[in-house]
Design a protein around this motif. Structure first.
Motif, PDB file in Angstrom:
ATOM      1  N   ARG A  72     -19.840  -6.469  75.324  1.00 51.16           N
ATOM      2  CA  ARG A  72     -20.085  -7.340  76.474  1.00 51.16           C
ATOM      3  C   ARG A  72     -19.659  -8.791  76.238  1.00 51.16           C
ATOM      4  N   VAL A  73     -19.531  -9.187  74.976  1.00 53.75           N
ATOM      5  CA  VAL A  73     -19.176 -10.580  74.674  1.00 53.75           C
ATOM      6  C   VAL A  73     -17.843 -10.663  73.946  1.00 53.75           C
ATOM      7  N   THR A  74     -17.760 -10.026  72.776  1.00 52.01           N
ATOM      8  CA  THR A  74     -16.581 -10.197  71.922  1.00 52.01           C
ATOM      9  C   THR A  74     -15.326  -9.588  72.533  1.00 52.01           C
ATOM     10  N   LEU A  75     -15.379  -8.320  72.898  1.00 51.89           N
ATOM     11  CA  LEU A  75     -14.180  -7.639  73.376  1.00 51.89           C
ATOM     12  C   LEU A  75     -13.608  -8.253  74.653  1.00 51.89           C
ATOM     13  N   PRO A  76     -14.425  -8.580  75.667  1.00 47.59           N
ATOM     14  CA  PRO A  76     -13.837  -9.220  76.857  1.00 47.59           C
ATOM     15  C   PRO A  76     -13.153 -10.546  76.555  1.00 47.59           C
ATOM     16  N   LEU A  77     -13.716 -11.337  75.648  1.00 46.90           N
ATOM     17  CA  LEU A  77     -13.129 -12.635  75.335  1.00 46.90           C
ATOM     18  C   LEU A  77     -11.902 -12.507  74.435  1.00 46.90           C
ATOM     19  N   LEU A  78     -11.764 -11.383  73.751  1.00 51.06           N
ATOM     20  CA  LEU A  78     -10.601 -11.149  72.886  1.00 51.06           C
ATOM     21  C   LEU A  78      -9.559 -10.253  73.544  1.00 51.06           C
ATOM     22  N   TRP A  79      -9.757  -9.910  74.801  1.00 52.64           N
ATOM     23  CA  TRP A  79      -8.924  -8.868  75.403  1.00 52.64           C
ATOM     24  C   TRP A  79      -7.436  -9.205  75.399  1.00 52.64           C
ATOM     25  N   ASP A  80      -7.082 -10.458  75.674  1.00 54.02           N
ATOM     26  CA  ASP A  80      -5.665 -10.830  75.664  1.00 54.02           C
ATOM     27  C   ASP A  80      -5.050 -10.622  74.291  1.00 54.02           C
ATOM     28  N   THR A  81      -5.794 -10.961  73.244  1.00 50.66           N
ATOM     29  CA  THR A  81      -5.303 -10.759  71.878  1.00 50.66           C
ATOM     30  C   THR A  81      -5.173  -9.276  71.556  1.00 50.66           C
ATOM     31  N   VAL A  82      -6.158  -8.489  71.991  1.00 51.47           N
ATOM     32  CA  VAL A  82      -6.114  -7.046  71.759  1.00 51.47           C
ATOM     33  C   VAL A  82      -4.924  -6.418  72.483  1.00 51.47           C
TER      34      VAL A  82
END
Length: 308
Positions: free
Chosen positions: A215-225
């Protein structure tokens, strides 16, 4: 301020765009052109054959087997590699227990050391990595089977690279081992830029590690992922898979074409069999697959950009 703006921009872009067109676009155009010929790659003489090479490719069993292996790499390698990298990066940066007197959000103990360990395979050339694992997979004197014998599992002695059912997965394991560390460092840098207040607020709301991650880390890192997914897919379809298969496997690409990938098949047709025109035909197919993969990932991964 507006006077001469477009001339200034054009002047700066002309040289890099010219070099890009000369060394990237023009070779693509040449490859497509040669795919309609019978050029051997060794003679300046050739003739046009129309779509004969494409017809031959569509009826080539080895081509379809190579395409299947390349697609397996493109689909599974990013999934496994990025999944492991995200997990390790999360544990290094956020997954530690709160220590008295320390910050609320912290990584596991020794996180700096783990970053170095995970990144270590990136220091080694992929050729060296492939050679090391080729020795480790040796069924007679390799480290893996020697370890199995040492713990009493003498009956469990796989042929590894000599087994058509295992060889492709052995190669994939090497690619995962050699590339995961890069993405651990990449995702760690991204996680370090996420404000700690967001994690603290999630903890105050009673969120566990899994909830905090999704809910926090993955959405904010999505562009990098998403960028990492495209990059990893290109590596799996291109140079990385070629180097490992070429060095590690018998044939190379064996046994019985069980590890042949498209980029290796292009190389073999061009430089081993003297069929450069047919090799460029397969190269065009590889180009289409790579562009389609990148387009699908970018399309399916599109979502609203989050800012913090």
């Amino acid at each position: 301020m507006q006077h001469g703006k477009y001339g200034f921009i054009t002047g700066f872009l002309a040289a890099p765009l010219g070099l890009y067109a000369l060394f990237v676009i023009w070779p693509f155009i040449q490859s497509i052109y040669y795919s309609f010929t019978d050029w051997t790659g060794l003679s300046p003489e050739f003739s046009m054959v129309g779509v004969d090479n494409y017809t031959r490719m569509l009826h080539d069993d080895i081509f379809w087997k190579s395409l299947t292996h390349s697609l397996i790499f493109a689909l599974l390698l990013p999934l496994v590699t990025l999944g492991m990298a995200l997990f390790f990066a999360f544990m290094i940066n956020v997954g530690g227990r709160h220590r008295k007197g320390g910050p609320v959000v912290t990584g596991v103990r020794g996180s700096g050391f783990y970053k170095i360990v995970y990144f270590f395979p990136q220091v080694l050339s992929i050729a060296i990595v492939a050679l090391l694992f080729a020795f480790a997979y040796n069924p007679d004197s390799g480290a893996i089977n020697s370890f199995l014998r040492g713990i009493g599992l003498d009956s469990l002695q796989p042929l590894w690279l000599g087994d058509p059912d295992l060889a492709l997965w052995c190669v994939m394991a090497v690619l995962v081992w050699s590339t995961t560390g890069f993405f651990v460092v990449l995702f760690s840098a991204g996680m370090a830029s996420i404000p700690a207040e967001l994690y603290e607020a999630a903890l105050l709301d009673g969120a566990g590690r899994a909830t905090t991650f999704f809910r926090v880390t993955l959405p904010l890192l999505w562009d990098t992922v998403q960028s990492g997914w495209v990059y990893m897919g290109i590596l799996a379809l291109g140079a990385e898979s070629f180097a490992v298969v070429q060095i590690m496997t018998t044939g190379p690409g064996g046994p019985d074409y069980s590890t042949t990938v498209l980029v290796l098949y292009v190389y073999q047709k061009a430089f081993r069999d003297g069929q450069a025109a047919y090799a460029t035909t397969i190269g065009v197919a590889l180009l289409v697959v790579t562009l389609a993969f990148a387009a699908i990932v970018m399309r399916l991964g599109r979502r609203e950009r989050l800012e913090y």
